[in-house]
Design an enzyme around this catalytic site. Structure first.
Site, PDB file in Angstrom:
ATOM      1  CB  THR A  15      43.153   5.202  90.708  1.00 20.07           C
ATOM      2  OG1 THR A  15      44.388   4.981  91.371  1.00 20.07           O
ATOM      3  CG2 THR A  15      42.664   6.602  91.010  1.00 20.07           C
ATOM      4  CG  ASP A  56      46.838  -0.531  94.806  1.00 22.73           C
ATOM      5  OD1 ASP A  56      47.737  -0.828  93.991  1.00 22.73           O
ATOM      6  OD2 ASP A  56      46.731   0.589  95.309  1.00 22.73           O
ATOM      7  CB  SER A  57      47.228  -2.793  89.624  1.00 23.83           C
ATOM      8  OG  SER A  57      48.184  -1.773  89.554  1.00 23.83           O
ATOM      9  CB  SER A  58      50.736  -2.465  94.216  1.00 25.38           C
ATOM     10  OG  SER A  58      50.853  -1.228  93.573  1.00 25.38           O
ATOM     11  CB  THR A  88      48.057   3.263  86.320  1.00 24.82           C
ATOM     12  OG1 THR A  88      48.340   3.793  87.611  1.00 24.82           O
ATOM     13  CG2 THR A  88      46.816   3.907  85.760  1.00 24.82           C
ATOM     14  CG  ASP A  89      50.697   1.621  90.819  1.00 24.37           C
ATOM     15  OD1 ASP A  89      50.843   2.694  90.204  1.00 24.37           O
ATOM     16  OD2 ASP A  89      50.408   1.570  92.030  1.00 24.37           O
ATOM     17  CD  GLN A 267      70.020  -0.086  84.801  1.00 22.23           C
ATOM     18  OE1 GLN A 267      70.448   1.053  84.940  1.00 22.23           O
ATOM     19  NE2 GLN A 267      70.532  -1.112  85.435  1.00 22.23           N
TER      20      GLN A 267
HETATM   21  N1  ASP Z   1      47.824   2.013  92.976  1.00 19.92           N
HETATM   22  C1  ASP Z   1      46.852   2.118  91.926  1.00 19.92           C
HETATM   23  C2  ASP Z   1      46.800   0.812  91.178  1.00 19.92           C
HETATM   24  O1  ASP Z   1      47.632   0.545  90.355  1.00 19.92           O
HETATM   25  C3  ASP Z   1      47.180   3.233  91.025  1.00 19.92           C
HETATM   26  C4  ASP Z   1      46.240   3.442  89.884  1.00 19.92           C
HETATM   27  O2  ASP Z   1      45.279   2.759  89.629  1.00 19.92           O
HETATM   28  O3  ASP Z   1      46.507   4.405  89.163  1.00 19.92           O
HETATM   29  O4  ASP Z   1      45.940   0.027  91.409  1.00 19.92           O
END
Ligand code: ASP
Length: 333
Positions: A15, A56-58, A88-89, A267
């Site tokens: 992001t 995007d880290s996903s 962040t993901d 969990q």
């Molecule tokens: N989808 C974004 C990522 O992880 C979210 C973020 O950066 O906060 O790349």
């Protein structure tokens, strides 16, 4: 010549570098944007900026961890510290993987990102970048860490806990390395010193399953035919698994007999897996399961990838998994 410390900012995406509608920003304009929206970082240090990739880290894959680790290894001598900008993901996975690939880094490697893009008037990006650069310059913690909002945390102890909050990360089973405020409080802990080593080998044919009441164990018996090399189970409480009809212990035993390690995480976020606490945990242990102790799921999964990548047999995996590689667990006496 400037007497400021030399910091390399490695951008990998997320992001922070996106535009206001969430599109990945233009990589070439990224440094201009940093100068415009986070000018203070250039006062704190001699900052170089490099775009390694912009994802995007996903969408980040283990091959991206390897590319990042290789770049850091190649740059280790030339810069005084590193700040990695990351989404962040999956930030906790990347920080965990890096911490095992680059053992005993001689320079701080601080991973950060933001909840709002750098260009947003309400963005948390400038703050996160300023503190990450400041802590990198100070150089107290020569390890892979994450800075977010007000906490510097050991990277392989972190978890993304909040979707909307600026304080998105925490380190549930380990105190933060530093807490910034009007004054910064520092932890006195540091990793045991050892020789620098770099080894990016990893095994990606691993699986992870989160258990739930009614979990159909039959579906997973074919994992061995799918050539899976390791399984991480996210179990209940202190590491408990469902027994009785369709007992998960059968699956663990089946995998163990095929030389495939099963690691048990919880969990629950806080506390330590203890497979001796209840019958439902002991059955997992007797079937051959290995406790993740107080490791996060992210730290355990990436550690499994790394140890299997090093060619560990089930027996050597058992011993190595129990011991800390980079401060990811507290070994009990
Ligand atoms: N989808 C974004 C990522 O992880 C979210 C973020 O950066 O906060 O790349």
């Amino acid at each position: 010549m400037s007497d400021k410390k030399k910091i390399l900012i490695l951008h990998t995406g997320g992001t922070l570098g996106m535009d206001l509608i969430g599109e990945p920003g233009d990589a070439a304009r990224f440094k201009e944007r940093l100068i415009k929206y986070a000018p203070r970082i250039f006062e704190l240090a001699d900052v170089d900026v490099e775009i390694l990739f912009n994802k995007d880290s996903s969408n980040i894959r283990p091959s991206d961890w390897v590319a990042l680790a290789r770049r850091l290894d190649a740059c280790m001598e030339k810069w005084d510290a590193f700040v990695v900008i990351h989404g962040t993901d999956t930030m906790s996975f990347t920080a965990s993987a890096l911490s095992y690939m680059i053992l005993n880094p001689t320079k701080p490697i601080i991973v950060t990102g933001s909840q709002r893009p750098l260009m947003d008037a309400r963005s948390d990006a400038p703050r996160n970048l300023i503190y990450a650069v400041e802590l990198a310059v100070e150089g107290r913690f020569k390890e892979v860490s994450i800075f977010f909002d007000s906490l510097l945390m050991r990277g392989n102890r972190t978890k993304k806990l909040s979707i909307p909050s600026f304080g998105a990360f925490d380190s549930p089973n380990f105190p933060p390395l530093a807490k910034v405020g009007a004054n910064t409080e520092y932890a006195t802990t540091s990793l045991p010193v050892g020789p620098y080593s770099f080894d990016p080998r990893l095994e990606t044919r691993v699986a992870s399953v989160s258990l739930f009441p009614g979990f159909d164990v039959e579906t997973f018996f074919s994992l061995t035919e799918k050539n899976i090399k390791g399984l991480v189970l996210q179990a209940f409480g202190p590491g408990d698994i469902p027994l009785g009809e369709g007992s998960v212990a059968h699956l663990i035993r089946h995998l163990t007999e095929h030389g495939i390690p099963t690691v048990i995480c919880s969990q629950a976020l806080y506390g330590r897996v203890d497979l001796n606490m209840y019958e439902t945990g002991r059955a997992a242990l007797n079937a051959g399961a290995i406790s993740a102790q107080d490791m996060t799921w992210e730290a355990a999964l990436t550690k499994m990838m790394i140890l299997l990548g090093h060619g560990c047999s089930l027996q050597t995996f058992r011993t190595a998994f129990r011991r800390p590689l980079a401060g990811e667990l507290l070994e009990l006496p």
